[in-house]
Write a protein that holds these residues in place. Structure first.
Motif, PDB file in Angstrom:
ATOM      1  N   ALA A  87      10.916  -6.122 -82.294  1.00 34.38           N
ATOM      2  CA  ALA A  87      10.802  -5.964 -83.745  1.00 34.38           C
ATOM      3  C   ALA A  87       9.759  -6.907 -84.322  1.00 34.38           C
ATOM      4  O   ALA A  87       9.027  -6.569 -85.255  1.00 34.38           O
ATOM      5  N   TRP A  88       9.682  -8.085 -83.719  1.00 31.72           N
ATOM      6  CA  TRP A  88       8.722  -9.094 -84.159  1.00 31.72           C
ATOM      7  C   TRP A  88       7.285  -8.608 -83.960  1.00 31.72           C
ATOM      8  O   TRP A  88       6.475  -8.622 -84.890  1.00 31.72           O
ATOM      9  N   VAL A  89       6.968  -8.144 -82.750  1.00 36.04           N
ATOM     10  CA  VAL A  89       5.615  -7.649 -82.468  1.00 36.04           C
ATOM     11  C   VAL A  89       5.335  -6.385 -83.276  1.00 36.04           C
ATOM     12  O   VAL A  89       4.231  -6.202 -83.802  1.00 36.04           O
ATOM     13  N   MET A  90       6.327  -5.511 -83.405  1.00 36.56           N
ATOM     14  CA  MET A  90       6.168  -4.276 -84.163  1.00 36.56           C
ATOM     15  C   MET A  90       5.797  -4.574 -85.621  1.00 36.56           C
ATOM     16  O   MET A  90       4.927  -3.923 -86.209  1.00 36.56           O
ATOM     17  N   THR A  91       6.476  -5.566 -86.202  1.00 42.88           N
ATOM     18  CA  THR A  91       6.208  -5.933 -87.589  1.00 42.88           C
ATOM     19  C   THR A  91       4.769  -6.383 -87.770  1.00 42.88           C
ATOM     20  O   THR A  91       4.101  -6.015 -88.751  1.00 42.88           O
ATOM     21  N   TRP A  92       4.264  -7.155 -86.803  1.00 41.66           N
ATOM     22  CA  TRP A  92       2.899  -7.631 -86.927  1.00 41.66           C
ATOM     23  C   TRP A  92       1.879  -6.515 -86.720  1.00 41.66           C
ATOM     24  O   TRP A  92       0.835  -6.516 -87.342  1.00 41.66           O
ATOM     25  N   ILE A  93       2.176  -5.550 -85.895  1.00 40.25           N
ATOM     26  CA  ILE A  93       1.268  -4.404 -85.744  1.00 40.25           C
ATOM     27  C   ILE A  93       1.250  -3.600 -87.034  1.00 40.25           C
ATOM     28  O   ILE A  93       0.192  -3.201 -87.528  1.00 40.25           O
ATOM     29  N   LEU A  94       2.422  -3.369 -87.621  1.00 34.82           N
ATOM     30  CA  LEU A  94       2.512  -2.603 -88.864  1.00 34.82           C
ATOM     31  C   LEU A  94       1.769  -3.301 -90.008  1.00 34.82           C
ATOM     32  O   LEU A  94       1.193  -2.643 -90.872  1.00 34.82           O
ATOM     33  N   SER A  95       1.797  -4.622 -90.005  1.00 37.29           N
ATOM     34  CA  SER A  95       1.102  -5.351 -91.064  1.00 37.29           C
ATOM     35  C   SER A  95      -0.396  -5.455 -90.795  1.00 37.29           C
ATOM     36  O   SER A  95      -1.156  -5.847 -91.688  1.00 37.29           O
ATOM     37  N   SER A  96      -0.826  -5.094 -89.587  1.00 37.99           N
ATOM     38  CA  SER A  96      -2.238  -5.204 -89.216  1.00 37.99           C
ATOM     39  C   SER A  96      -2.998  -3.894 -89.365  1.00 37.99           C
ATOM     40  O   SER A  96      -4.207  -3.897 -89.560  1.00 37.99           O
ATOM     41  N   VAL A  97      -2.300  -2.757 -89.235  1.00 43.60           N
ATOM     42  CA  VAL A  97      -2.988  -1.468 -89.349  1.00 43.60           C
ATOM     43  C   VAL A  97      -3.268  -1.163 -90.815  1.00 43.60           C
ATOM     44  O   VAL A  97      -2.696  -1.767 -91.720  1.00 43.60           O
ATOM     45  N   GLU A  98      -4.149  -0.197 -91.054  1.00 41.51           N
ATOM     46  CA  GLU A  98      -4.445   0.209 -92.424  1.00 41.51           C
ATOM     47  C   GLU A  98      -3.183   0.770 -93.073  1.00 41.51           C
ATOM     48  O   GLU A  98      -2.404   1.468 -92.433  1.00 41.51           O
ATOM     49  N   PRO A  99      -2.965   0.474 -94.375  1.00 42.40           N
ATOM     50  CA  PRO A  99      -1.722   0.874 -95.053  1.00 42.40           C
ATOM     51  C   PRO A  99      -1.408   2.362 -94.976  1.00 42.40           C
ATOM     52  O   PRO A  99      -0.239   2.753 -94.872  1.00 42.40           O
ATOM     53  N   HIS A 100      -2.432   3.221 -95.029  1.00 43.95           N
ATOM     54  CA  HIS A 100      -2.160   4.655 -95.026  1.00 43.95           C
ATOM     55  C   HIS A 100      -1.630   5.160 -93.685  1.00 43.95           C
ATOM     56  O   HIS A 100      -1.146   6.289 -93.593  1.00 43.95           O
ATOM     57  N   LEU A 101      -1.707   4.320 -92.630  1.00 46.07           N
ATOM     58  CA  LEU A 101      -1.197   4.737 -91.323  1.00 46.07           C
ATOM     59  C   LEU A 101       0.285   4.432 -91.138  1.00 46.07           C
ATOM     60  O   LEU A 101       0.926   5.009 -90.263  1.00 46.07           O
ATOM     61  N   VAL A 102       0.822   3.558 -91.981  1.00 39.45           N
ATOM     62  CA  VAL A 102       2.183   3.078 -91.766  1.00 39.45           C
ATOM     63  C   VAL A 102       3.207   4.211 -91.814  1.00 39.45           C
ATOM     64  O   VAL A 102       4.125   4.270 -90.987  1.00 39.45           O
ATOM     65  N   LEU A 103       3.063   5.138 -92.769  1.00 37.74           N
ATOM     66  CA  LEU A 103       4.030   6.239 -92.886  1.00 37.74           C
ATOM     67  C   LEU A 103       4.064   7.091 -91.620  1.00 37.74           C
ATOM     68  O   LEU A 103       5.120   7.597 -91.229  1.00 37.74           O
ATOM     69  N   LEU A 105       3.876   6.089 -88.717  1.00 33.21           N
ATOM     70  CA  LEU A 105       4.506   5.340 -87.621  1.00 33.21           C
ATOM     71  C   LEU A 105       6.021   5.239 -87.757  1.00 33.21           C
ATOM     72  O   LEU A 105       6.693   4.733 -86.860  1.00 33.21           O
ATOM     73  N   LYS A 106       6.567   5.696 -88.880  1.00 35.12           N
ATOM     74  CA  LYS A 106       8.008   5.559 -89.114  1.00 35.12           C
ATOM     75  C   LYS A 106       8.878   6.224 -88.047  1.00 35.12           C
ATOM     76  O   LYS A 106       9.952   5.709 -87.716  1.00 35.12           O
ATOM     77  N   PRO A 107       8.488   7.368 -87.486  1.00 34.31           N
ATOM     78  CA  PRO A 107       9.355   7.989 -86.469  1.00 34.31           C
ATOM     79  C   PRO A 107       9.473   7.193 -85.173  1.00 34.31           C
ATOM     80  O   PRO A 107      10.371   7.448 -84.372  1.00 34.31           O
ATOM     81  N   TYR A 108       8.585   6.222 -84.962  1.00 36.48           N
ATOM     82  CA  TYR A 108       8.543   5.499 -83.688  1.00 36.48           C
ATOM     83  C   TYR A 108       9.331   4.195 -83.810  1.00 36.48           C
ATOM     84  O   TYR A 108       9.103   3.394 -84.712  1.00 36.48           O
ATOM     85  N   LYS A 109      10.274   3.997 -82.891  1.00 34.76           N
ATOM     86  CA  LYS A 109      11.256   2.925 -83.025  1.00 34.76           C
ATOM     87  C   LYS A 109      10.988   1.707 -82.140  1.00 34.76           C
ATOM     88  O   LYS A 109      11.722   0.730 -82.212  1.00 34.76           O
ATOM     89  N   THR A 110       9.991   1.771 -81.289  1.00 35.58           N
ATOM     90  CA  THR A 110       9.663   0.616 -80.444  1.00 35.58           C
ATOM     91  C   THR A 110       8.171   0.319 -80.544  1.00 35.58           C
ATOM     92  O   THR A 110       7.370   1.184 -80.938  1.00 35.58           O
ATOM     93  N   THR A 111       7.809  -0.904 -80.176  1.00 37.23           N
ATOM     94  CA  THR A 111       6.396  -1.299 -80.194  1.00 37.23           C
ATOM     95  C   THR A 111       5.569  -0.408 -79.277  1.00 37.23           C
ATOM     96  O   THR A 111       4.476   0.041 -79.647  1.00 37.23           O
ATOM     97  N   THR A 112       6.074  -0.136 -78.088  1.00 36.25           N
ATOM     98  CA  THR A 112       5.332   0.699 -77.135  1.00 36.25           C
ATOM     99  C   THR A 112       5.084   2.087 -77.691  1.00 36.25           C
ATOM    100  O   THR A 112       3.989   2.645 -77.545  1.00 36.25           O
ATOM    101  N   ALA A 113       6.082   2.664 -78.341  1.00 40.11           N
ATOM    102  CA  ALA A 113       5.937   4.010 -78.909  1.00 40.11           C
ATOM    103  C   ALA A 113       4.867   4.025 -79.995  1.00 40.11           C
ATOM    104  O   ALA A 113       4.046   4.954 -80.073  1.00 40.11           O
ATOM    105  N   ILE A 114       4.880   2.999 -80.843  1.00 38.79           N
ATOM    106  CA  ILE A 114       3.873   2.900 -81.902  1.00 38.79           C
ATOM    107  C   ILE A 114       2.480   2.760 -81.298  1.00 38.79           C
ATOM    108  O   ILE A 114       1.535   3.448 -81.683  1.00 38.79           O
ATOM    109  N   TRP A 115       2.369   1.858 -80.319  1.00 39.36           N
ATOM    110  CA  TRP A 115       1.062   1.620 -79.697  1.00 39.36           C
ATOM    111  C   TRP A 115       0.536   2.862 -78.996  1.00 39.36           C
ATOM    112  O   TRP A 115      -0.647   3.193 -79.091  1.00 39.36           O
ATOM    113  N   ASN A 116       1.403   3.575 -78.289  1.00 43.65           N
ATOM    114  CA  ASN A 116       0.972   4.786 -77.594  1.00 43.65           C
ATOM    115  C   ASN A 116       0.474   5.844 -78.566  1.00 43.65           C
ATOM    116  O   ASN A 116      -0.504   6.549 -78.309  1.00 43.65           O
TER     117      ASN A 116
END
Length: 224
Positions: A87-103, A105-116
């Motif tokens: 959750a810690w790494v995921m939060t930092w990735i979410l805060s690093s990507v462009e804001p319009h991409l965050v929505l 990423l909501k279906p993805y529940k792990t850091t690996t899923a988001i990154w993939n």
């Protein structure tokens, strides 16, 4: 003092390059993210009751949440600790990507899923990213922007471009390349000012020597 060596046994700039190949992270945000992974463990984990040192071992474990090598354990206690780190790494990735991409990423529940997902959709190699930045730099002008707005956008493009270019420059030649870029950067900044600033630009270009970019910016802010 924390070593710049990371999970892959390489230096800070190389680790940054690992993230930079994905175009959804700007160079400045990549630097923040990598520094976070290198420096934050001893602080954030101690606040969670999990005391770790900020070492390459910890960095390796955190990178494992990105590339999928750090699999979720079976035990309840171990799983709880793993979920905190993820959750810690995921939060930092979410805060690093462009804001319009965050929505997206909501279906993805792990850091690996988001990154993939991000890797699949937005991955660019350095050549493609460099070409894109060169194109944007060539077409970026002041237009209706204020001096400060123009300078901020100009700096961002140059910072992202420089990070990619300098990664392939030998250390012995780096200072010479940076000096050439500093001159080119200043000239391009002045060339793309609005026409109503032509007199100020001409005065700056006719100085001997021509002032630095920062000095030029200071003069232009006074003129605006």
């Amino acid at each position: 003092m924390v070593s710049r060596a990371g999970c892959l046994g390489v230096d800070f700039d190389t680790v940054c390059g690992y993230f930079l190949v994905l175009g959804f992270l700007s160079a400045s945000k990549v630097g923040v993210l990598v520094r976070f992974l290198l420096l934050a463990p001893s602080v954030a984990f101690s606040n969670s009751g999990l005391l770790f040192s900020a070492s390459s071992v910890v960095f390796s474990e955190l990178c494992g949440h990105i590339d999928g090598s750090a699999l979720a354990p079976q035990g309840v206690e171990a799983l709880s600790k793993w979920e905190i780190k993820d959750a810690w790494v995921m939060t930092w990735i979410l805060s690093s990507v462009e804001p319009h991409l965050v929505l997206n990423l909501k279906p993805y529940k792990t850091t690996t899923a988001i990154w993939n997902y991000l890797n699949t959709v937005y991955n660019q190699d350095n050549f493609a990213r460099r070409f894109q930045l060169e194109y944007e730099m060539a077409n970026f002008t002041q237009g209706s922007l204020s001096i400060e707005e123009y300078f901020s956008g100009f700096q961002t493009l140059w910072a992202d471009y420089s990070d990619i270019v300098y990664a392939n420059v030998p250390v012995a030649a780096l200072s010479a390349v940076q000096a050439v870029h500093a001159t080119s950067k200043r000239d391009q900044f002045l060339m793309k000012l609005r026409r109503d600033l032509e007199i100020a630009r001409s005065n700056l270009m006719n100085c001997h020597p021509v002032p630095s970019l920062d000095a030029c910016l200071s003069e232009l802010l006074c003129e605006e």
